[in-house]
Motif scaffolding. Sequence first.
Motif, PDB file in Angstrom:
ATOM      1  N   THR A   3     -89.760 -46.717 -42.879  1.00 47.58           N
ATOM      2  CA  THR A   3     -91.034 -46.833 -43.700  1.00 47.58           C
ATOM      3  C   THR A   3     -91.954 -45.692 -43.019  1.00 47.58           C
ATOM      4  O   THR A   3     -92.105 -45.736 -41.875  1.00 47.58           O
ATOM      5  CB  THR A   3     -91.675 -48.233 -43.529  1.00 47.58           C
ATOM      6  N   LEU A  19     -85.149 -46.425 -50.439  1.00 42.50           N
ATOM      7  CA  LEU A  19     -85.523 -47.505 -51.832  1.00 42.50           C
ATOM      8  C   LEU A  19     -85.748 -46.284 -52.923  1.00 42.50           C
ATOM      9  O   LEU A  19     -85.651 -46.774 -54.117  1.00 42.50           O
ATOM     10  CB  LEU A  19     -86.772 -48.360 -51.709  1.00 42.50           C
ATOM     11  N   CYS A  20     -86.409 -45.147 -52.327  1.00 42.17           N
ATOM     12  CA  CYS A  20     -86.885 -44.382 -53.432  1.00 42.17           C
ATOM     13  C   CYS A  20     -85.861 -43.908 -54.594  1.00 42.17           C
ATOM     14  O   CYS A  20     -84.823 -43.247 -53.988  1.00 42.17           O
ATOM     15  CB  CYS A  20     -87.471 -43.372 -52.927  1.00 42.17           C
ATOM     16  N   CYS A  59     -94.501 -48.323 -59.466  1.00 42.57           N
ATOM     17  CA  CYS A  59     -93.480 -47.538 -58.878  1.00 42.57           C
ATOM     18  C   CYS A  59     -92.197 -48.586 -59.110  1.00 42.57           C
ATOM     19  O   CYS A  59     -92.089 -49.741 -58.684  1.00 42.57           O
ATOM     20  CB  CYS A  59     -93.678 -47.658 -57.406  1.00 42.57           C
ATOM     21  N   SER A  61     -89.108 -48.542 -58.079  1.00 40.74           N
ATOM     22  CA  SER A  61     -88.025 -48.904 -57.108  1.00 40.74           C
ATOM     23  C   SER A  61     -88.380 -49.907 -56.256  1.00 40.74           C
ATOM     24  O   SER A  61     -87.819 -50.369 -55.181  1.00 40.74           O
ATOM     25  CB  SER A  61     -87.592 -47.722 -56.489  1.00 40.74           C
ATOM     26  N   GLY A  62     -89.835 -49.983 -56.023  1.00 42.02           N
ATOM     27  CA  GLY A  62     -90.431 -50.718 -54.940  1.00 42.02           C
ATOM     28  C   GLY A  62     -90.580 -50.060 -53.632  1.00 42.02           C
ATOM     29  O   GLY A  62     -90.980 -50.450 -52.652  1.00 42.02           O
ATOM     30  N   SER A  65     -95.534 -49.101 -51.347  1.00 41.18           N
ATOM     31  CA  SER A  65     -96.464 -50.550 -51.642  1.00 41.18           C
ATOM     32  C   SER A  65     -97.718 -50.043 -50.843  1.00 41.18           C
ATOM     33  O   SER A  65     -97.637 -48.998 -49.995  1.00 41.18           O
ATOM     34  CB  SER A  65     -95.634 -51.470 -50.918  1.00 41.18           C
TER      35      SER A  65
END
Length: 67
Positions: A3, A19-20, A59, A61-62, A65
Amino acid sequence: MDTKEYSNGEITILWKPKLCTHSGKSVKTLPNVYFPKEKPWLRMENATSEQLIKQVAICPSGALSIK
């Protein structure tokens, strides 16, 4: 999971690259903030915290955040 954190002093955006899905929503919503081919690719100073929060909320895909 890896992250990356980006902060403007008021909010911090968390990005999880794995995750993108690169849907393009970020760039289309705030083209003055997201520059996917540059480093740094995220320039939070070009939008208000409110604008950033609204954009992160959509967004798909999450991958993005707010902390």
